[in-house]
Design a protein around this motif. Sequence first.
Motif, PDB file in Angstrom:
ATOM      1  N   LEU B 173      27.128  32.204  34.916  1.00  0.00           N
ATOM      2  CA  LEU B 173      26.506  31.981  33.611  1.00  0.00           C
ATOM      3  C   LEU B 173      27.111  32.906  32.566  1.00  0.00           C
ATOM      4  O   LEU B 173      27.312  32.525  31.421  1.00  0.00           O
ATOM      5  CB  LEU B 173      24.997  32.180  33.699  1.00  0.00           C
ATOM      6  CG  LEU B 173      24.254  31.011  34.350  1.00  0.00           C
ATOM      7  CD1 LEU B 173      22.766  31.318  34.460  1.00  0.00           C
ATOM      8  CD2 LEU B 173      24.454  29.743  33.528  1.00  0.00           C
ATOM      9  N   GLY B 174      27.422  34.133  32.987  1.00  0.00           N
ATOM     10  CA  GLY B 174      28.044  35.076  32.071  1.00  0.00           C
ATOM     11  C   GLY B 174      29.378  34.551  31.568  1.00  0.00           C
ATOM     12  O   GLY B 174      29.670  34.587  30.366  1.00  0.00           O
ATOM     13  N   ARG B 227      38.250  36.879  29.135  1.00  0.00           N
ATOM     14  CA  ARG B 227      37.807  37.639  30.312  1.00  0.00           C
ATOM     15  C   ARG B 227      37.385  36.652  31.391  1.00  0.00           C
ATOM     16  O   ARG B 227      36.731  35.664  31.100  1.00  0.00           O
ATOM     17  CB  ARG B 227      36.626  38.533  29.942  1.00  0.00           C
ATOM     18  CG  ARG B 227      37.013  39.584  28.903  1.00  0.00           C
ATOM     19  CD  ARG B 227      35.816  40.440  28.536  1.00  0.00           C
ATOM     20  NE  ARG B 227      36.119  41.291  27.396  1.00  0.00           N
ATOM     21  CZ  ARG B 227      35.194  42.006  26.756  1.00  0.00           C
ATOM     22  NH1 ARG B 227      33.930  41.941  27.132  1.00  0.00           N
ATOM     23  NH2 ARG B 227      35.534  42.764  25.736  1.00  0.00           N
ATOM     24  N   ASN B 228      37.788  36.936  32.615  1.00  0.00           N
ATOM     25  CA  ASN B 228      37.428  36.051  33.733  1.00  0.00           C
ATOM     26  C   ASN B 228      37.286  36.886  34.993  1.00  0.00           C
ATOM     27  O   ASN B 228      37.178  38.112  34.912  1.00  0.00           O
ATOM     28  CB  ASN B 228      38.490  34.955  33.898  1.00  0.00           C
ATOM     29  CG  ASN B 228      39.893  35.562  33.903  1.00  0.00           C
ATOM     30  OD1 ASN B 228      40.076  36.665  34.424  1.00  0.00           O
ATOM     31  ND2 ASN B 228      40.850  34.876  33.321  1.00  0.00           N
ATOM     32  N   HIS B 229      37.308  36.223  36.162  1.00  0.00           N
ATOM     33  CA  HIS B 229      37.073  36.988  37.391  1.00  0.00           C
ATOM     34  C   HIS B 229      38.154  38.043  37.614  1.00  0.00           C
ATOM     35  O   HIS B 229      37.931  39.040  38.288  1.00  0.00           O
ATOM     36  CB  HIS B 229      36.956  36.037  38.591  1.00  0.00           C
ATOM     37  CG  HIS B 229      38.142  35.150  38.758  1.00  0.00           C
ATOM     38  ND1 HIS B 229      38.330  34.015  37.999  1.00  0.00           N
ATOM     39  CD2 HIS B 229      39.228  35.251  39.571  1.00  0.00           C
ATOM     40  CE1 HIS B 229      39.461  33.445  38.348  1.00  0.00           C
ATOM     41  NE2 HIS B 229      40.029  34.167  39.292  1.00  0.00           N
ATOM     42  N   GLU B 230      39.344  37.848  37.030  1.00  0.00           N
ATOM     43  CA  GLU B 230      40.394  38.879  37.098  1.00  0.00           C
ATOM     44  C   GLU B 230      39.919  40.163  36.425  1.00  0.00           C
ATOM     45  O   GLU B 230      40.135  41.269  36.926  1.00  0.00           O
ATOM     46  CB  GLU B 230      41.657  38.394  36.361  1.00  0.00           C
ATOM     47  CG  GLU B 230      42.256  37.122  36.916  1.00  0.00           C
ATOM     48  CD  GLU B 230      43.030  37.393  38.201  1.00  0.00           C
ATOM     49  OE1 GLU B 230      43.875  38.300  38.195  1.00  0.00           O
ATOM     50  OE2 GLU B 230      42.750  36.707  39.202  1.00  0.00           O
ATOM     51  N   THR B 231      39.243  39.959  35.272  1.00  0.00           N
ATOM     52  CA  THR B 231      38.756  41.100  34.501  1.00  0.00           C
ATOM     53  C   THR B 231      37.901  42.024  35.367  1.00  0.00           C
ATOM     54  O   THR B 231      37.976  43.254  35.254  1.00  0.00           O
ATOM     55  CB  THR B 231      37.923  40.607  33.309  1.00  0.00           C
ATOM     56  OG1 THR B 231      38.644  39.575  32.648  1.00  0.00           O
ATOM     57  CG2 THR B 231      37.614  41.736  32.345  1.00  0.00           C
ATOM     58  N   ARG B 232      37.085  41.404  36.254  1.00  0.00           N
ATOM     59  CA  ARG B 232      36.153  42.191  37.050  1.00  0.00           C
ATOM     60  C   ARG B 232      36.858  43.119  38.045  1.00  0.00           C
ATOM     61  O   ARG B 232      36.219  43.940  38.685  1.00  0.00           O
ATOM     62  CB  ARG B 232      35.193  41.270  37.813  1.00  0.00           C
ATOM     63  CG  ARG B 232      34.271  40.460  36.919  1.00  0.00           C
ATOM     64  CD  ARG B 232      33.244  39.719  37.751  1.00  0.00           C
ATOM     65  NE  ARG B 232      32.738  38.532  37.075  1.00  0.00           N
ATOM     66  CZ  ARG B 232      31.729  38.539  36.227  1.00  0.00           C
ATOM     67  NH1 ARG B 232      31.106  39.660  35.950  1.00  0.00           N
ATOM     68  NH2 ARG B 232      31.336  37.428  35.646  1.00  0.00           N
ATOM     69  N   ARG B 233      38.180  42.920  38.205  1.00  0.00           N
ATOM     70  CA  ARG B 233      38.911  43.802  39.113  1.00  0.00           C
ATOM     71  C   ARG B 233      39.832  44.761  38.360  1.00  0.00           C
ATOM     72  O   ARG B 233      40.436  45.635  38.957  1.00  0.00           O
ATOM     73  CB  ARG B 233      39.735  42.964  40.091  1.00  0.00           C
ATOM     74  CG  ARG B 233      38.901  42.400  41.236  1.00  0.00           C
ATOM     75  CD  ARG B 233      39.802  41.912  42.351  1.00  0.00           C
ATOM     76  NE  ARG B 233      40.652  40.829  41.885  1.00  0.00           N
ATOM     77  CZ  ARG B 233      40.388  39.537  42.095  1.00  0.00           C
ATOM     78  NH1 ARG B 233      39.322  39.191  42.763  1.00  0.00           N
ATOM     79  NH2 ARG B 233      41.192  38.607  41.642  1.00  0.00           N
TER      80      ARG B 233
END
Lengths: 265, 259
Positions: B173-174, B227-233
């Motif tokens: 959702l974010g 920003r995407n799931h890459e960002t979270r790493r």
Amino acid sequence: MSSRLLRRLPPFVLAALFLAGWQALHHSLPPGRRFLFPSLPQLGEAFQVHGPALLGAAGHTALASLGGFALAALVAAGASLLLASSTLVRQALYPYLMGLQMVPVIIVAPILILWVGPGAPSVIIVTFLITFFPLVVNTTQGLLSVEQAHLDLFRMGRAARWQELLLLRAPAALPYFFTGLRIAAILAPIGALTADYLVGSTSGGRSGLGITALLFSARNEIPGLYATAVVGCALGFVLVSAVSGLAWLALHRWHDSYSAEQIER
Amino acid sequence: MTPPPLIHCQALAKRFDTTGPAVLGPLSLTVAPGEFVSILGPSGCGKSTLLRLVSGLLAPSEGTLRVADRPPGELDDLAYVFQDATLLPWLRVAANVETLLRLRRVSTAERTRRRDAALGLVRLTEKARAYPRQLSGGQRMRVSLARALALEPRVLLLDEPFGALDEMTRDHLGEELLAIHARQAWTALFVTHSVAEAVFLSTRILVLAPHPGRIAHDLAVDLPYPRNHETRRAPDYLRLVADVSARLRAVEPAEDFAA
Ligand SMILES: Nc1ncnc2c1ncn2[C@@H]1O[C@H](COP(=O)(O)OP(=O)(O)OP(=O)(O)O)[C@@H](O)[C@H]1O
Ligand SMILES: [Mg+2]
């Protein structure tokens, strides 16, 4: 036997037991007192002999109870909207509403006969008086039982008071309104029957079940009295079933009381 | 040049008890159009109160507060997403999304257009005819978000909108919210208890300290977009999360938990 059929069975078994119990009770009485509790064949005979009269009377009582019931539902819906609109109105009017319910029908009856005269209008008024209170109390409670979050939502949406009342409070109150209707549906036929007894028309062909019962009792027609009671009960069942049907139509899609698990059980 | 502020408060304070201490403030804050501001802080520090003040649901006790240069509560294009979905159970999803537009007497054609657009944004078009109880918690929250987006708001207030959801749904959702923000120009005040969520979503983070609620830290988040799931790493992201977590722990009143 399939499990579906098995699940349908209990009501029929119970009904058979009920009828057998009825018959047993009749035969268990000393022969001299059996007339107080007619056997099923005697009851059947009473229906045969008095059928047309009972049917006509039931029609009058049904119309009167439906009239009083519908009137009460309409007035209660309007009155609840008024009552829900402000605490001041509510506090001011509540004692009078309670008073309405507390006035004994026995006392209202002679006054009604003087004012309106015996007949259907008086019966309807008495039925109204008996069914109005549970309707108005439940519906008002429903209109007031709205979630604070929903009120905030409407306030954020800058809803006008009438929008809040009609688009939020009224639909939220529907389940409560139907609870009131169910209670009123049980009270209405009893009320109409009692009212008929007290303020019904005694002229031939216009009387309801109350007057019919009065006549049976005067003539010591005990099976006839029982048959009248059975017809009265049937009226109640029909009205309650109709209300349940309406409630289902209005609520089953969204209200939790009709959620899938509950139906499964 | 800098654009004029969209939300502007000066020495803003709120007390619920007229004689008691202030629950919030005095607090000064300026938010520019397009900012995504997350608000973090210990429970009871006044985050919801701040949002309710900005929305106009609560009146300030002291100070000034202007939203789009007007007193709050006068603004038509401000939307509020509550912690619970607060959908009306007797309405289908489509009608729920239209509720606020209906209150504003938006024409039927326009209502339909905005409803369909909003449902498309939260990817629930095929659920338009469902009733709320037929939806999952995450879907309900998306309908609630769609209802707010249908207003085509300039200011979007979100009070722990994903708080009741599991982490996976929350992350999804974010990301969805960020994608919508990239396409629409609203300004967000986003209350959350999740530091990771705040860092991932925001251009700016406010850390509130309690008793009374006030801004302890005002931090810019300059992670690149999209920003995407890459960002979270990414190391920058992880460093920021650690930094904000430490600051949040520092304002957390230990004595509240000692008992
Ligand atoms: N209507 C009210 N009346 C009195 N006190 C209130 C009211 N609403 C909130 N408060 C108080 O104001 C303080 C801040 O409340 P608020 O709901 O803003 O906290 P919060 O930061 O949103 O907390 P949480 O993270 O738990 O949601 C709390 O101490 C609360 O008890
Ligand atoms: Mg809160």
